[in-house]
Design an enzyme around this catalytic site. Structure first.
Site, PDB file in Angstrom:
ATOM      1  N   GLU A   1     -28.964   5.384  -5.939  1.00 17.86           N
ATOM      2  CA  GLU A   1     -28.385   4.594  -4.857  1.00 17.86           C
ATOM      3  C   GLU A   1     -29.498   3.731  -4.262  1.00 17.86           C
ATOM      4  OE1 GLU A   1     -26.835   7.037  -1.786  1.00 17.86           O
ATOM      5  OE2 GLU A   1     -25.762   8.374  -3.155  1.00 17.86           O
TER       6      GLU A   1
ATOM      7  N   ASP B   1     -28.212   7.176   9.318  1.00 17.97           N
ATOM      8  CA  ASP B   1     -29.526   7.513   8.789  1.00 17.97           C
ATOM      9  C   ASP B   1     -30.381   8.283   9.791  1.00 17.97           C
ATOM     10  OD1 ASP B   1     -28.745   6.105   6.585  1.00 17.97           O
ATOM     11  OD2 ASP B   1     -29.827   4.282   7.094  1.00 17.97           O
TER      12      ASP B   1
END
Length: 264
Positions: free
Chosen positions: A49, A60
């Site tokens: 990815e 995140d």
């Protein structure tokens, strides 16, 4: 282009889970990202990815935020992300882009899908795009033969799981916990139950991410999921390394440990 379908079919034939590694484009440098991702593939990752650096990364944790900040400081743009995809796809690994929706929307959905396919990308993961709003993106992706991957979470009710599955091709991303990315001492206890609840509704592969950082954890997740997703642990090896060569060696070491884990 290596497709996700090819990757998961091969892993199933080998009686193991697939290993999926994440890395932002532009980190540690634009060329360095290709080198690191290549090392991940050489160590045993089946899928990579490539993160599209974004200034408001809702999902995140601090490790990936640090890497994304460095990528943005390096001036990474969508053209650089696509160039990274092209470089990584040449390794033979299936190569995805993980991105929040706003950059695609601003770039243009049809244009992004076309340019990603032309770069050798096999699909996208869009964590903040809801199934209800995804039809234009799914149409653009299907037109050029790339997959769309969406997320289910431990909090997802059955109706939401079904809606997400209906929007997915390639695989379903099962978030192991409620929270942000980052390697942890243990994988979220809700992960296995989420995979089991999701599997009732689909034949698509189900891959678990968030919290995996060791071979032991990879083996645990591989016991019930079709794929194991690792990001922060790889990034931490680069952040902690004194130089590029040491970072690449550390990534290869971790990749080999994780690859052994998914193989039982």
């Amino acid at each position: 282009m290596t497709t996700l379908q090819t990757v998961f079919a091969k892993a199933k034939a080998d009686d193991r889970a697939a290993l999926i590694g994440y890395l932002p484009a532009g980190f540690p440098t634009q060329d360095g990202a290709i080198a690191v991702a290549t090392a991940m593939v050489e160590a045993g990752c089946d899928v990579i990815e490539i993160g599209l650096p974004y200034s408001d990364p809702l999902m995140d944790g601090p490790t990936i935020q640090d890497a994304v900040h460095r990528a943005l400081t390096n001036g990474t743009r969508i053209a650089d992300v696509l160039r990274t995809v092209e470089g990584v796809a040449k390794t033979g690994a299936a190569t995805l882009v993980m991105t929040y929706w706003n950059p695609i929307d601003r770039y243009g959905a049809e244009r992004f899908a076309r340019d990603l396919a032309n770069a050798g990308g096999t699909g996208t993961i869009t964590p903040d795009l809801t199934p209800e709003e995804s039809e234009p993106w799914r149409t653009a992706s299907a037109a050029v033969g790339i997959d769309t991957v969406f997320l289910v979470a431990p909090s997802s009710p059955e109706t939401r799981i079904k809606a997400v599955i209906d929007s997915c091709t390639g695989f379903v991303y099962a978030a192991s916990l409620m929270g942000v990315t980052g390697a942890r001492e243990s994988v979220g206890s809700a992960a296995q139950g989420l995979v089991e609840r999701t599997r009732v509704h689909t034949d698509l592969p189900i891959c678990v991410g968030l919290g995996v950082g060791t071979g032991r954890q990879a083996a645990e997740v591989a016991g019930y999921a079709d794929g194991v997703i690792v990001g922060s642990a790889f990034i931490r090896r680069i952040l902690d390394a004194p130089d590029e060569a040491s970072g690449l060696a550390a990534v290869r070491e971790l990749g080999a440990e994780l690859a052994a884990g998914v193989r039982g």
